[in-house]
Design a protein around this motif. Sequence first.
Motif, PDB file in Angstrom:
ATOM      1  N   GLY A 229      18.993 -28.388  35.611  1.00 38.55           N
ATOM      2  CA  GLY A 229      19.604 -27.395  36.166  1.00 38.55           C
ATOM      3  C   GLY A 229      18.603 -26.127  36.233  1.00 38.55           C
ATOM      4  N   ALA A 230      18.730 -25.433  37.159  1.00 40.17           N
ATOM      5  CA  ALA A 230      18.001 -24.416  37.553  1.00 40.17           C
ATOM      6  C   ALA A 230      18.462 -22.982  36.857  1.00 40.17           C
TER       7      ALA A 230
ATOM      8  N   ASN B 195      22.177 -23.102  35.144  1.00 40.34           N
ATOM      9  CA  ASN B 195      23.084 -24.270  35.892  1.00 40.34           C
ATOM     10  C   ASN B 195      23.068 -25.427  35.246  1.00 40.34           C
ATOM     11  N   ALA B 196      24.111 -26.079  34.938  1.00 43.32           N
ATOM     12  CA  ALA B 196      23.893 -27.548  34.458  1.00 43.32           C
ATOM     13  C   ALA B 196      23.079 -28.493  35.132  1.00 43.32           C
ATOM     14  N   GLY B 197      22.494 -29.289  34.531  1.00 50.80           N
ATOM     15  CA  GLY B 197      21.769 -30.448  35.022  1.00 50.80           C
ATOM     16  C   GLY B 197      22.546 -31.364  35.963  1.00 50.80           C
ATOM     17  N   THR B 198      22.180 -32.382  36.685  1.00 52.96           N
ATOM     18  CA  THR B 198      22.869 -33.370  37.377  1.00 52.96           C
ATOM     19  C   THR B 198      22.709 -34.628  36.427  1.00 52.96           C
ATOM     20  N   ASN B 199      23.900 -35.383  36.380  1.00 52.34           N
ATOM     21  CA  ASN B 199      23.873 -36.546  35.682  1.00 52.34           C
ATOM     22  C   ASN B 199      23.499 -36.537  34.370  1.00 52.34           C
ATOM     23  N   GLY B 200      23.862 -35.522  33.748  1.00 55.75           N
ATOM     24  CA  GLY B 200      23.641 -35.169  32.293  1.00 55.75           C
ATOM     25  C   GLY B 200      22.399 -34.744  31.995  1.00 55.75           C
ATOM     26  N   SER B 201      21.464 -34.166  32.645  1.00 56.32           N
ATOM     27  CA  SER B 201      20.242 -33.597  32.548  1.00 56.32           C
ATOM     28  C   SER B 201      20.466 -32.160  31.793  1.00 56.32           C
ATOM     29  N   THR B 202      19.439 -31.508  31.269  1.00 54.21           N
ATOM     30  CA  THR B 202      19.595 -30.419  30.421  1.00 54.21           C
ATOM     31  C   THR B 202      19.719 -29.229  31.563  1.00 54.21           C
ATOM     32  N   ALA B 203      20.568 -28.198  30.975  1.00 50.61           N
ATOM     33  CA  ALA B 203      20.862 -27.086  31.845  1.00 50.61           C
ATOM     34  C   ALA B 203      19.843 -26.000  31.655  1.00 50.61           C
ATOM     35  N   GLY B 204      19.814 -25.285  32.609  1.00 51.56           N
ATOM     36  CA  GLY B 204      18.783 -24.173  32.823  1.00 51.56           C
ATOM     37  C   GLY B 204      19.183 -22.808  31.926  1.00 51.56           C
TER      38      GLY B 204
END
Length: 358
Positions: free
Chosen positions: A122-123, A242-251
């Motif tokens: 996420g950004a 912002n949360a990442g897509t498909n379970g990725s880490t958040a910014g």
Amino acid sequence: MASMNDKDYYAILGVEKDASSDDIRKAFQQKARKLHPDVNKEPDAEERFKEVSEAYAVLSDPEKRQRYDAMRSGNPFAGSGAPTQPGGYADPFGFGGSPFGWGPFGAATSRRRSRAYRPRAGADVVYELTVDAETAAKGTRRGVTYQRYVSCDACHGSGSVASDHAATCPTCGGRGSITVDTGLFGVMAMTCPECEGTGRVVASPCSACGGSGRTISASEVVVDIPAGSHDGGEVRVAGMGNAGTNGSTAGDFVCRVCVPEERLSRGQVTGFNLIGFGLPFLALGLLTSSLSANAVFLVILFVFGAYLVARDGIRLAPRWWRNAGVATLNGLTNGLVIALFFAAMFSCTMRPMMGFYY
């Protein structure tokens, strides 16, 4: 093999002739899933899959679709140009009003949702907090409410309601692209519309987030601005971007401190740049006794630069003067490089340059 004119691509995909790009894409995805040879074991499944892919390859491309419609209507030249524009001229690019494809079929007109499995971090969310110089010096604590992408509660961020693991794309077999023989247009290699080139798809897309694993929501965060902060300082709160897509880490949530008393306006930055730019030419004129020949040039630089600085108000804060010095130094560096370059070049030829004679 039937020619392209003999095939009704709209009927093959099961859409109307005025169907939108999204409708065509969704129809292709549904039929491709059912007809893919790895899923459908009927004898004609592979041939029907190729036919559906061929129809999509033509109808998903605005220019090819226009030419196909023209040939089906019996006018093979109707697709060679775009419809006449309101102003009375024709669009020779055939993109519906823009030579770059920004029209009714342009990529910028809609945000498409798909099954593509694309994990991305996420950004950061950047928030500018304005405080006065006294508050920045003492430090403060502020609560901030803002909007951001958060992990979807329904699928817990995976994008899939039934499985946390991505599946191989049934349309391209994991390659990320498909090859289609369109006949008249030849063999085309195109990005797979099912997985959008990733080779993997979400197993069972979540209806709440569309398979991305995140939704927009309001959030709150408390930010501690430390004592001794200055304009441009940043306070970072990990994981609150912002949360990442498909379970990725958040910014992260990044709070950027803004202290108006210490900040130069754009005009002031330009003004100090101009003043700094003229200083090397002033020094060079004094050393070569040619200052009078460049007086007009220098007066314009210094007067206009001073006007831009004074127009937005001169501050007393030390940090403001520090920023002013940095802006002046940047201009001086640029001016010095240019002054030395021209001085060295024209000193060898004894030709005048900007009023300086060697």
